[in-house]
Scaffold this motif. Structure first.
Motif, mmCIF file in Angstrom:
data_model
loop_
_atom_site.group_PDB
_atom_site.id
_atom_site.type_symbol
_atom_site.label_atom_id
_atom_site.label_comp_id
_atom_site.label_asym_id
_atom_site.label_seq_id
_atom_site.Cartn_x
_atom_site.Cartn_y
_atom_site.Cartn_z
ATOM 1 N N GLU A 1 -2.741 -1.396 2.459
ATOM 2 C CA GLU A 1 -1.825 -2.024 3.630
ATOM 3 C C GLU A 1 -1.709 -3.613 3.426
ATOM 4 O OE1 GLU A 1 -1.655 -3.811 6.620
ATOM 5 O OE2 GLU A 1 -4.099 -4.203 6.468
ATOM 6 N N THR B 1 4.555 -4.896 7.543
ATOM 7 C CA THR B 1 3.325 -4.343 7.144
ATOM 8 C C THR B 1 3.895 -3.534 5.893
ATOM 9 O OG1 THR B 1 1.969 -4.945 8.761
ATOM 10 C CG2 THR B 1 1.500 -2.831 7.469
ATOM 11 N N SER C 1 -7.106 -3.743 2.442
ATOM 12 C CA SER C 1 -6.118 -4.546 3.116
ATOM 13 C C SER C 1 -5.852 -6.192 2.467
ATOM 14 C CB SER C 1 -6.620 -5.065 4.711
ATOM 15 O OG SER C 1 -5.822 -5.712 5.290
ATOM 16 N N SER D 1 -4.894 -9.896 6.476
ATOM 17 C CA SER D 1 -6.247 -9.257 6.102
ATOM 18 C C SER D 1 -7.434 -10.657 6.392
ATOM 19 C CB SER D 1 -6.411 -9.133 4.636
ATOM 20 O OG SER D 1 -6.015 -10.258 3.697
ATOM 21 N N LEU E 1 -7.999 -6.819 11.772
ATOM 22 C CA LEU E 1 -8.574 -5.718 10.719
ATOM 23 C C LEU E 1 -9.284 -4.646 11.615
ATOM 24 C CD1 LEU E 1 -9.992 -7.950 7.843
ATOM 25 C CD2 LEU E 1 -8.096 -6.358 7.914
ATOM 26 N N LYS F 1 -7.154 -2.265 13.299
ATOM 27 C CA LYS F 1 -6.443 -1.387 12.548
ATOM 28 C C LYS F 1 -7.501 -0.248 12.170
ATOM 29 C CE LYS F 1 -2.988 -4.595 10.288
ATOM 30 N NZ LYS F 1 -2.912 -5.362 9.343
ATOM 31 N N ILE G 1 -11.949 -0.119 6.683
ATOM 32 C CA ILE G 1 -10.934 -0.907 5.726
ATOM 33 C C ILE G 1 -11.543 -1.766 4.863
ATOM 34 C CG2 ILE G 1 -8.893 -2.913 5.966
ATOM 35 C CD1 ILE G 1 -7.984 -1.389 8.624
#
Length: 518
Positions: A271, A277, A420, A425, A431, A434, A442
């Motif tokens: 991502e 995004t 990421s 990021s 983060l 997410k 991630i």
């Protein structure tokens, strides 16, 4: 058409490579040694013209001037001799409509990927041709995101400029033209233009005829790592590059960023959060993407299933530009506005005090594909604080990412690992949100230039420096950290996600009616 003499020698002494990415907000040029070491980096911002709701343009000369300045900057700051720079690779936001005449002059501002003015043309093409037909050829649906409808808008609304059009370029193709004089496009950009036959690897004469224009408008298509020429004298004088420096065709920013992250195997996913995004999942075959879309990876024989939320980082920037105040946000000395906002967001509890944000501030791409959708805060109360609003924006973008991942799972696309990259990021709180919304770890690679390292790998592949670029990319993308989900956060987010999904469904008709009001 301007032409610059280009000659590629049989052998080039390779020492350094430049990777350049032309994003929605800025150009970033990075100079790398051939072992992947970053030597120098430079970025420059430029305007985005949001002329009216749903319209988004940029001036191609702004891209070129920023490219010139950043290339000059990295050469100057690095102290590297220009003769040691073996090649340059350029990636860009995509797709974009850039018409040029036979003299190479740009005829109008570029209509970038965010521009959705061609919804009426999209509706026309849906009625006359249908997404099923278009999908069978291009792999993707009909939507204002693609160039098929943008070109039709251009033809209908600016017929005199359309008549003067010799070729339609993409952003990296425009920069490559300025660098070399060659009129080209790469296979990744071609796959997003809405008229490229991905199974025959050629422009679709059938679709072009049905839509109402000639495939002669489109440049010759090259592989991402194909060398298209060397830097011409005029560009060399402006940038400080050598006329022996090779230029490869390049790719789309998302493809380059996916490669940079070391995602090259089926099931690897990335991502990339900047203005938007983008979710890229590596696959090995064209499939029906459902509510997502498909394109080529930066390396040969790799494809990507993609999801894209249009204005995630842009929503945060909107808040900063319109509602952020340094004093009220208690910004610390030397702290950036985004760092201060991240710190504030961390003060709000998961769920943002029961505030939900729809991140559709310029319409939306996947998975809802709605030009008329708009942003909304739902659940505002007298107890809502600025920290809640900022966190709600971060959470809303994470819900949008989950929506795309859910669609990928529906069509059987495996996600082995999610990495990421990009500006998003750099935010630990984002983060963590997410990871908790998705309920999966991630992975953040140590190198995160956004796309330029991927561009450099593609460039080095074309020059023969990297015999196994996929392996090189994986080894170079060392893990910086792994963000684990918070179980309690995930429980709260599961509840709110269902409301997030229903909010759009319950307001979809209202968004459309709102768009009809002059």
């Amino acid at each position: 058409m301007r032409r610059c003499a280009s000659a590629i020698g049989a052998s080039i002494m390779t020492k350094y490579l430049i990777g350049m990415d032309i994003g929605t907000t800025n150009v970033k040029s990075v100079l790398f040694a051939e072992d992947g070491t970053k030597i120098a980096e430079c970025g420059k911002e430029y305007p985005l013209y949001l002329i009216k709701s749903g319209w988004a343009e940029q001036n191609p000369e702004d891209w070129w001037q920023a490219a010139v300045e950043t290339i000059s900057c990295v050469i100057r700051d690095s102290g590297v001799e220009k003769s040691q720079i073996a090649g340059i690779g350029v990636s860009s936001q995509a797709p974009t409509l850039i018409p040029i005449d036979q003299g190479g002059n740009v005829l109008r501002n570029g209509l970038i990927w965010m521009d959705r003015r061609s919804q009426p043309e999209t509706d026309f093409l849906e009625r006359e041709i249908g997404s099923a037909k278009v999908k069978s050829i291009t792999g993707n649906r009909i939507d204002p995101y693609y160039l098929s409808s943008k070109i039709l808008w251009f033809k209908r609304n600016e017929p005199e400029l359309y008549k003067k059009t010799y070729k339609i370029l993409q952003i990296n193709g425009f920069i490559n033209y300025k660098l070399t004089g060659a009129v080209t496009t790469d296979i990744a950009h071609a796959s997003l233009m809405g008229v490229y036959d991905v199974r025959r690897n050629q422009w679709s004469e059938e679709l072009a005829e049905l839509i109402g224009y000639d495939t002669e408008l489109f440049p010759q298509v090259y592989q991402n790592d194909s060398i298209i020429g060397t830097v011409c004298e005029s560009a060399a004088k402006l940038t400080g590059l050598s006329t022996s420096t090779a230029v490869v065709c390049g790719t789309v920013d998302g493809s380059a960023a996916t490669l940079e992250a070391g995602a090259v195997d089926v099931g690897d996913a990335v991502e990339m959060t900047g203005t938007s995004t983008v979710l890229n999942i590596c696959t090995d075959e064209w499939r029906d993407p459902g509510l997502l879309f498909e394109m080529y990876h930066g390396l040969k024989d790799i494809l990507m299933l993609c999801g894209a939320n249009s204005t995630t980082g842009a929503c945060l920037k909107w808040y900063r530009d319109n509602l952020y105040h340094k004093e009220s946000c208690e910004a610390r000395e030397g702290e950036s506005s985004f760092d201060a906002m991240n710190r504030l967001a961390a003060k709000s509890k998961p769920g943002s005090n029961k505030l939900i944000f729809l991140p559709y501030m310029a319409g939306e791409r996947s998975p809802i594909w709605d030009s008329y959708a708009r942003g909304a805060f739902f659940g505002l109360s007298l107890n809502t604080g600025k920290e809640d609003m900022i966190r709600a924006i971060l959470e809303g973008s994470a819900f949008g990412l989950r929506h795309n991942i859910d669609e990928a799972k529906k069509i059987g696309a495996p996600i082995r690992e999610l990495r990421s990259v990009g500006g998003g990021s750099k935010s630990d709180i984002w983060l963590k949100i997410k990871a908790s919304v998705l309920n999966m770890p991630i992975v953040v690679p140590d190198i995160s230039t956004g796309a330029p390292f991927g561009d450099a790998i593609i460039c080095g592949t074309g020059l023969g420096i990297y015999q196994n670029p996929g392996k090189f990319a994986k080894e170079a993308a060392k893990i910086k950290k792994i963000i684990e989900p918070d179980t309690k956060w995930n429980e709260r987010y599961n509840e709110l996600y269902e409301i997030y999904l229903s909010l759009y469904q319950n307001t979809k008709r209202d968004f459309c009616q709102l768009a009809e009001i002059e």
